[in-house]
Scaffold this active site. Structure first.
Site, mmCIF file in Angstrom:
data_model
loop_
_atom_site.group_PDB
_atom_site.id
_atom_site.type_symbol
_atom_site.label_atom_id
_atom_site.label_comp_id
_atom_site.label_asym_id
_atom_site.label_seq_id
_atom_site.Cartn_x
_atom_site.Cartn_y
_atom_site.Cartn_z
ATOM 1 C CB VAL A 1 -0.948 0.017 1.240
ATOM 2 C CG1 VAL A 1 -1.734 1.318 1.289
ATOM 3 C CG2 VAL A 1 -1.897 -1.171 1.196
ATOM 4 C CB ALA B 1 4.902 2.506 1.036
ATOM 5 C CE LYS B 2 5.416 -1.531 7.943
ATOM 6 N NZ LYS B 2 6.307 -0.685 8.746
ATOM 7 N N GLY B 3 4.100 -3.007 3.142
ATOM 8 C CA GLY B 3 3.724 -4.172 2.356
ATOM 9 C C GLY B 3 3.971 -5.420 3.159
ATOM 10 C CG ASP C 1 7.403 -4.029 9.866
ATOM 11 O OD1 ASP C 1 7.684 -2.983 10.467
ATOM 12 O OD2 ASP C 1 6.413 -4.728 10.176
#
Ligand code: NAD
Length: 420
Positions: A61, A106-108, A147
């Site tokens: 995202v 962002a992150k995924g 992460d």
């Protein structure tokens, strides 16, 4: 209508709404600020070691592209969903803006249990995830980082997969890489070091002598372990409590950190280290201590335990460890508990990721002393701004940090205007 659902996204939404009210942001401007620009969902088929084919779901995202490329970690966790990833992307935006970095958030991640995969399977998931993301990421579009459940090795596989596609080494596509392939000195330790530095800044403000103080740390991965080690070795704190997803230990006289570190290096987890100091993980957070560092997962400080915390400083190492209901309780306890909110507290990670990206783009590398000095300078500025804003507006540290972050993103959007 939105694809972003679930408790973690609701939390990000509620936090934003409180700050939007405080900043008097008109209703029709709010969705533009809150909802992510893009969401990508992919399937990741791999061959498992027993010869079967297994398919995982992966996400990315990208929250906003107003101030530069998006930036954010990649989480490998069993129950990951797009709502959680969306919330983490939004928090990254406020965090980057607060620290003054030229990024959107962002992150995924991949919905998988990385601990149940063999190294070969983990490599297959990592490479296929990056392969699927290639059309949507780039050093000037979206830069990944580690992460929960991912590490330097995973970043090296991401970098290799992207680079093979481009035909040359593109180290600036990910941060948190091993130093041998363009990583920066000090990145692995950055988040935990940053947390410890901010705890020391808060202690200075509260006139708390850290050399005579105790800390409890939840989570013993990258963030938790480095936080505990730095608080103990650099600031002389006694670590009285530690936990991970397998066990929790507490000893008011202090836990032997060296021994525990060696045990985890050999066994990967805390389980089995000691019987005497074992404690129910749910009780760990409510033990008396000077500094409490949740450094594992979201939503561990809730309306059930917020009133029972017995710490002077709550240093939020994890993203989103405190629910909005708990936040209301902590707000009433503002004089007892000084909260260092997540978007400030764990920002050392993205700050040094930014340094890594800058060094990769320039192919000019800094010493660890330079990295740490620049890190502390940015953290110090952010801490001062948050403390001043909280005092000036009479709001909590979290709302002050968010108000600064949201305000900067909003200013960028207003100045750039709405295209077309
Ligand atoms: P990690 O995978 O290295 O470690 C996670 C740790 O949490 C492990 O020790 C695991 O056993 C433990 N854990 C998981 N569930 C738990 C539970 N229910 N109770 C107690 N412990 C539990 O991950 P990490 O990189 O250390 O990230 C931890 C947190 O910090 C996450 O919220 C992440 O988003 C945040 N964060 C990480 C970075 C970074 O640079 N790695 C930067 C900013 C924020």
């Amino acid at each position: 209508m939105t694809i972003y659902t679930g408790p973690v996204f609701e939390m990000a939404k509620r936090q934003f709404s409180v700050v939007a009210d405080h900043l008097q942001i008109p209703e029709d401007e709010r969705d533009r600020l809150l909802y992510p620009k893009r969401a990508i969902t992919v399937t990741i088929p791999i061959h498992t070691d027993d010869g079967r084919t297994r398919v995982f779901e992966g996400y990315r995202v990208q929250h906003h592209l107003t101030l530069g490329p998006t930036k954010g970690g990649t989480r490998f966790a069993e129950n990951l969903n797009i709502g959680e990833v969306g919330a983490l992307a939004i928090w990254m935006s406020w965090k980057c803006a607060l620290a003054g970095l030229p990024y959107g958030g962002a992150k995924g991640g991949v919905a998988c249990n990385p601990y149940s995969l063999s190294m070969r399977e983990l490599e297959a998931v990592s490479r296929r995830y990056m392969q699927e993301m290639i059309p949507f990421v780039g050093p000037h579009t979206d830069i990944m980082a580690p992460d929960m459940g991912t590490n330097e090795q995973v970043m090296a596989w991401f970098m290799d997969t992207y680079s093979m596609h481009q035909g040359h080494a593109v180290s600036e596509i990910v941060t948190g890489k091993p130093i041998a392939v363009g990583g920066t000195l000090g990145r692995r330790e950055a988040t935990g070091r940053g947390i410890a530095f901010l705890v020391a800044r808060a202690a200075e403000k509260l006139k708390l002598d850290l050399g005579r103080s105790s800390a409890i740390v939840q989570g013993f991965g990258n963030v938790g372990s480095i936080s505990a080690i730095t608080l103990a070795r650099r600031y002389g704190m006694t670590i009285t409590g530690l936990s991970d997803h397998t066990a929790a230990f507490y000893d008011p006289a202090g836990l032997p950190l060296d021994e525990i570190e060696a045990y985890v290096a050999a066994h990967r987890v805390l389980a089995g280290w000691s019987k005497e100091s074992a404690i129910d993980p749910n009780d760990l957070l409510i033990q008396t201590c000077d500094v409490l560092v949740p450094a594992a997962v979201e939503q561990v400080i809730t309306e059930r335990n917020a009133g029972r915390l017995q710490c002077r400083i709550l240093a939020e190492g994890a993203n989103g460890p405190t629910t909005p209901e708990a936040d209301t309780i902590l707000d009433q306890r503002r004089d007892e508990i000084f909260v260092i909110p997540d978007i400030l507290c764990n920002s050392g990670g993205v700050i040094v990721s930014y340094f890594e990206w800058v060094q990769d783009l320039q192919q000019l590398f800094w010493t660890e002393t330079e990295v740490n000095a620049k890190l502390e300078k940015l953290l110090d500025m952010a801490f001062t701004q948050v403390a001043e804003r909280a005092a000036a507006d009479g709001i909590s540290n979290r709302n002050a940090a968010m108000a600064i972050g949201v305000g900067k993103v909003r200013a960028g959007k207003q100045l750039r205007g709405l295209f077309p």
